[in-house]
Design an enzyme around this catalytic site. Structure first.
Site, PDB file in Angstrom:
ATOM      1  N   GLU B  49      51.685  35.213  47.883  1.00  0.00           N
ATOM      2  CA  GLU B  49      50.866  35.756  46.790  1.00  0.00           C
ATOM      3  C   GLU B  49      50.502  34.663  45.786  1.00  0.00           C
ATOM      4  OE1 GLU B  49      49.596  38.534  46.970  1.00  0.00           O
ATOM      5  OE2 GLU B  49      50.886  39.669  48.310  1.00  0.00           O
ATOM      6  N   ASN B  53      46.791  33.023  45.198  1.00  0.00           N
ATOM      7  CA  ASN B  53      46.129  33.104  43.889  1.00  0.00           C
ATOM      8  C   ASN B  53      45.581  31.745  43.445  1.00  0.00           C
ATOM      9  OD1 ASN B  53      46.439  35.832  43.583  1.00  0.00           O
ATOM     10  ND2 ASN B  53      48.147  35.720  42.155  1.00  0.00           N
ATOM     11  N   ARG B 107      39.983  42.317  47.456  1.00  0.00           N
ATOM     12  CA  ARG B 107      41.289  42.064  46.843  1.00  0.00           C
ATOM     13  C   ARG B 107      41.831  43.345  46.213  1.00  0.00           C
ATOM     14  NH1 ARG B 107      41.553  37.710  49.020  1.00  0.00           N
ATOM     15  NH2 ARG B 107      43.707  38.343  49.091  1.00  0.00           N
TER      16      ARG B 107
HETATM   17  N1  LIG Z   1      46.628  31.042  39.618  1.00  0.00           N
HETATM   18  C1  LIG Z   1      45.676  31.774  39.018  1.00  0.00           C
HETATM   19  N2  LIG Z   1      44.650  31.185  38.362  1.00  0.00           N
HETATM   20  C2  LIG Z   1      43.693  31.931  37.749  1.00  0.00           C
HETATM   21  N3  LIG Z   1      43.677  33.287  37.757  1.00  0.00           N
HETATM   22  C3  LIG Z   1      44.675  33.941  38.389  1.00  0.00           C
HETATM   23  C4  LIG Z   1      45.719  33.231  39.059  1.00  0.00           C
HETATM   24  N4  LIG Z   1      46.572  34.144  39.596  1.00  0.00           N
HETATM   25  C5  LIG Z   1      46.072  35.344  39.275  1.00  0.00           C
HETATM   26  N5  LIG Z   1      44.926  35.246  38.545  1.00  0.00           N
HETATM   27  C6  LIG Z   1      44.149  36.360  37.958  1.00  0.00           C
HETATM   28  O1  LIG Z   1      44.982  37.509  37.917  1.00  0.00           O
HETATM   29  C7  LIG Z   1      44.375  38.587  38.645  1.00  0.00           C
HETATM   30  C8  LIG Z   1      45.463  39.416  39.317  1.00  0.00           C
HETATM   31  O2  LIG Z   1      46.140  38.673  40.320  1.00  0.00           O
HETATM   32  P1  LIG Z   1      46.823  39.447  41.529  1.00  0.00           P
HETATM   33  O3  LIG Z   1      47.394  38.461  42.477  1.00  0.00           O
HETATM   34  O4  LIG Z   1      47.764  40.484  40.978  1.00  0.00           O
HETATM   35  O5  LIG Z   1      45.609  40.241  42.194  1.00  0.00           O
HETATM   36  P2  LIG Z   1      44.398  39.636  43.077  1.00  0.00           P
HETATM   37  O6  LIG Z   1      44.716  38.243  43.493  1.00  0.00           O
HETATM   38  O7  LIG Z   1      43.141  39.853  42.331  1.00  0.00           O
HETATM   39  O8  LIG Z   1      44.424  40.598  44.357  1.00  0.00           O
HETATM   40  P3  LIG Z   1      45.485  40.514  45.584  1.00  0.00           P
HETATM   41  O9  LIG Z   1      46.586  39.572  45.170  1.00  0.00           O
HETATM   42  O10 LIG Z   1      45.990  41.923  45.737  1.00  0.00           O
HETATM   43  O11 LIG Z   1      44.726  40.053  46.730  1.00  0.00           O
HETATM   44  C9  LIG Z   1      43.420  37.929  39.596  1.00  0.00           C
HETATM   45  O12 LIG Z   1      42.371  38.794  39.975  1.00  0.00           O
HETATM   46  C10 LIG Z   1      42.916  36.739  38.761  1.00  0.00           C
HETATM   47  O13 LIG Z   1      41.932  37.129  37.845  1.00  0.00           O
HETATM   48 MG   LIG Z   2      46.536  37.737  44.336  1.00  0.00          MG
END
Ligand SMILES: Nc1ncnc2c1ncn2[C@@H]1O[C@H](COP(=O)(O)OP(=O)(O)OP(=O)(O)O)[C@@H](O)[C@H]1O
Ligand SMILES: [Mg+2]
Lengths: 104, 143
Positions: B49, B53, B107
């Site tokens: 995860e 990200n 996502r």
């Molecule tokens: N390393 C990062 N840099 C910039 N933004 C981030 C980062 N990690 C998370 N985010 C932001 O936080 C939000 C939520 O992250 P999360 O991993 O919970 O969900 P997602 O990545 O959108 O979906 P999924 O992980 O279920 O595929 C993301 O949509 C993004 O906007």
């Molecule tokens: Mg994610």
């Protein structure tokens, strides 16, 4: 990661194997969507029996296919997830969108 | 008292083909603690995860590196730090809410929820334009 797709009547089955993550999800999604759009099946079975790893990208894959099937009133059925994959699916509440079945 | 028993660092280009490599490398390092199948799978999922990200969100606009530090601590504890120098998160609390995503479409918005529930402690620091650091701890069973 491999994905084999079988169609019989109004049912499409995608048999997945290997690790399902963001990297591998793209090609699986394209293969499934291509078949689903052509056949518009009543039921789409996603067989997870040979999936050895899955993260939230797999949840996104199922949710996206659920939405696609909803467009023509079809349903998604998840087959044979392993205990670790069930754990991710449970957290996501996927059971509300798709039936989860285990065959013997 | 927290003592570092062992440590491993790696730096990866934020390519999606490195997602499986990062999981496998960290799992191999942690195997020296003889974790259960479930513990190993929880750690791999949380790592996946955080690394995803970095690739999908942090370096959406320009490619960069992911910095990973894995520590084995006393009392069978593991800490994993995954850091990027990407775009950063404007509102971390909001980003961590289940189902919140800025990516839409494919996502689920569940990455942080998975990291939280599959580890014992999750800390996220982020600054817009500077990057994001995610640290999680996992207590393994002593066997
Ligand atoms: N390393 C990062 N840099 C910039 N933004 C981030 C980062 N990690 C998370 N985010 C932001 O936080 C939000 C939520 O992250 P999360 O991993 O919970 O969900 P997602 O990545 O959108 O979906 P999924 O992980 O279920 O595929 C993301 O949509 C993004 O906007
Ligand atoms: Mg994610």
């Amino acid at each position: 990661m491999q994905c084999s797709i079988f169609t019989s009547g109004n049912m499409v089955t995608a048999k997945l194997s290997g690790e399902l993550d963001h990297h591998s999800a793209k090609s699986i999604r394209e293969q499934i969507d291509c078949e689903v759009e052509a056949v518009q099946p009543d039921k789409l079975f996603l067989d997870f029996k040979d999936i050895t790893f899955m993260d939230s990208s797999g949840i996104g894959l199922v949710m996206g296919r659920y939405r696609l099937m909803q467009l023509h009133g079809g349903e998604v059925i998840i087959l044979n997830p392993s205990p670790s994959i069930r754990k991710v699916m449970r957290l996501a509440g996927l059971g509300r969108l798709a039936k989860i079945e285990t065959s013997a | 008292m927290i003592k570092i028993i062992n440590q491993f660092k790696m730096e990866l280009l934020a390519r999606s083909s490195n997602e499986s490599f990062a999981r496998a490398a960290i799992a191999a390092f942690i195997s020296q603690l003889d974790p259960t199948v479930e513990e190993l799978s929880d750690i791999k999922t949380a790592v996946s995860e955080a690394v995803t990200n970095c690739i999908v969100h942090a370096y959406k606009e320009q490619l960069g590196y992911i910095y990973i530090t894995v520590r084995i601590l006393n009392d069978n504890k593991v800490s994993i730090k995954i850091k990027d120098k990407g775009c950063g998160i404007p509102d971390v609390e909001k980003a961590m809410e289940p189902l919140y995503t800025t990516a839409g479409g494919e996502r689920a918005g569940l990455g942080f929820a998975v990291m939280e529930s599959f580890t014992d402690k999750l800390t996220v620091h982020s600054a817009v334009g500077r990057g994001t650091t995610v640290i999680f701890h996992k207590q393994l069973q002593t066997r």
